[in-house]
Enzyme design. Structure first.
Site: not given
Ligand code: TRP
Length: 332
Positions: A112, A197, A200
């Site tokens: 990140k 994956k 969201k």
């Protein structure tokens, strides 16, 4: 009863992946077999660039959706992290037990941080210390089991290390938690990129089915899912990730074995049609319940208020004990 804690970040609209990979199990199994807490971890959503109004909206929506998915406030404790001050109060003390090196080794931090740098956004210090706050979330409730996805396992390991170190140095204070991973096949992949994956916060819309998507949108996304070369339908996650993902989703909806399902399809077209219908029907009651609940925000507020109060009552004695053990002078 076992104490179970899990958290979900209000960093985007919950997806089919969140539902099949985690939330359905929290509702159907975990809340009934354990003393379970589920937390909308809004403080964690502040660790990367964010928009205040959107965060507020998503926090409420996430809590409402968790109720719509079947979390029952009579059975489990549902609350918002920032409503319970004990999390940050404990986090500071745990920062005095964790090390800088441990933080920098976290895989998710490294990934990140690079992304934030690429965007020229600057890396928030809270992104580095986030696993300590997560450890506080877990340890404040004397949690034994933490149901999380594979990507969070390293953070739960860190919470274990911190708990053990604290107990060793300052006397037994924390229960040492462990991660419980979802069953294989519960991992739903992005329909456009079946090797990553279905997340969201994934901005690539067409491969991500959101729980609140209209049936038409669900059908469109499923029908356009990438499949693999070869017309025959086989279940092979390595060689045929696209088809395997569709079969896994159908299996998760119907309770059948994906390998068995594969044998029944002559080609991808009919498979996609069945997947689309199964997902639409799976999500229908959740969408309907969400609509009812969002028409009654006072009810949701009441659930979250009661949840925070109950959570505070559980966390406070544990955090007080940690403050005493580490040498802070108790208030007279
Ligand atoms: N870090 C988790 C995630 O991004 C969310 C989370 C925060 C969590 N605190 C937690 C999960 C405590 C389990 C237990 O998905």
């Amino acid at each position: 009863m076992k104490r179970v804690f899990s958290g979900v970040q209000p960093s985007g609209h919950l997806t089919l992946g969140n539902y099949l990979g985690a939330v359905r199990r929290w509702a159907d199994v975990d809340q009934h077999r354990a003393d379970a807490l589920f937390c909308v971890v809004d403080l964690h959503a502040l660790t990367v660039e964010h928009d205040p109004a959107r965060l507020r909206r998503l926090s409420r929506q996430t809590a409402t959706l968790l109720l719509a998915c079947g979390l029952d406030p009579e059975v489990c404790t549902l609350f918002v992290q920032s409503h319970v001050g004990e999390h940050t109060r404990l986090s500071y003390v745990l920062e005095c037990v964790a090390t800088d090196g441990e933080m920098r080794r976290m895989v998710q931090y490294k990934e990140k941080a690079v992304r934030q740098q690429e965007r020229g956004a600057g890396v928030r210090l809270s992104l580095l210390t986030y696993p300590v706050l997560m450890a506080a979330d877990i340890l404040a409730y004397s949690t034994e089991e933490v149901p999380v996805g594979e990507d969070q396992k390293q953070h739960v390991e860190l919470a274990r290390d911190i708990a053990e170190r604290f107990n060793q140095r300052y006397g037994h204070t924390f229960v040492v938690p462990r991660a419980t991973l979802p069953a294989v096949g519960a991992r739903v992949m992005n329909l456009q990129e079946p090797t990553s994956k279905m997340g969201k916060s994934d901005l690539s819309g067409p491969g991500v089915v959101r729980i609140l998507d209209e049936p038409e949108a669900v059908r469109r996304k499923v029908m356009r899912a990438v499949t693999d070369s070869g017309q025959d339908v086989v279940h092979d996650r390595v060689e045929r990730p696209g088809a395997a993902n569709l079969l896994d989703i159908l299996a998760a909806c119907t309770g059948e074995e994906p390998e068995k399902l594969a044998a029944g399809y002559p080609g991808y077209g009919p498979l996609k049609e069945d997947v689309a219908e199964a997902v639409v029907e799976l999500l229908r009651p959740v969408r309907e319940r969400h609509a009812e609940l969002s028409a009654d925000p006072a009810y949701v507020d009441g659930v979250l208020r009661a949840g925070a109060e109950r959570a505070r009552g559980m966390a406070r004695p544990v955090v007080d004990a940690a403050y005493r053990a580490i040498g802070l002078l108790p208030q007279a």
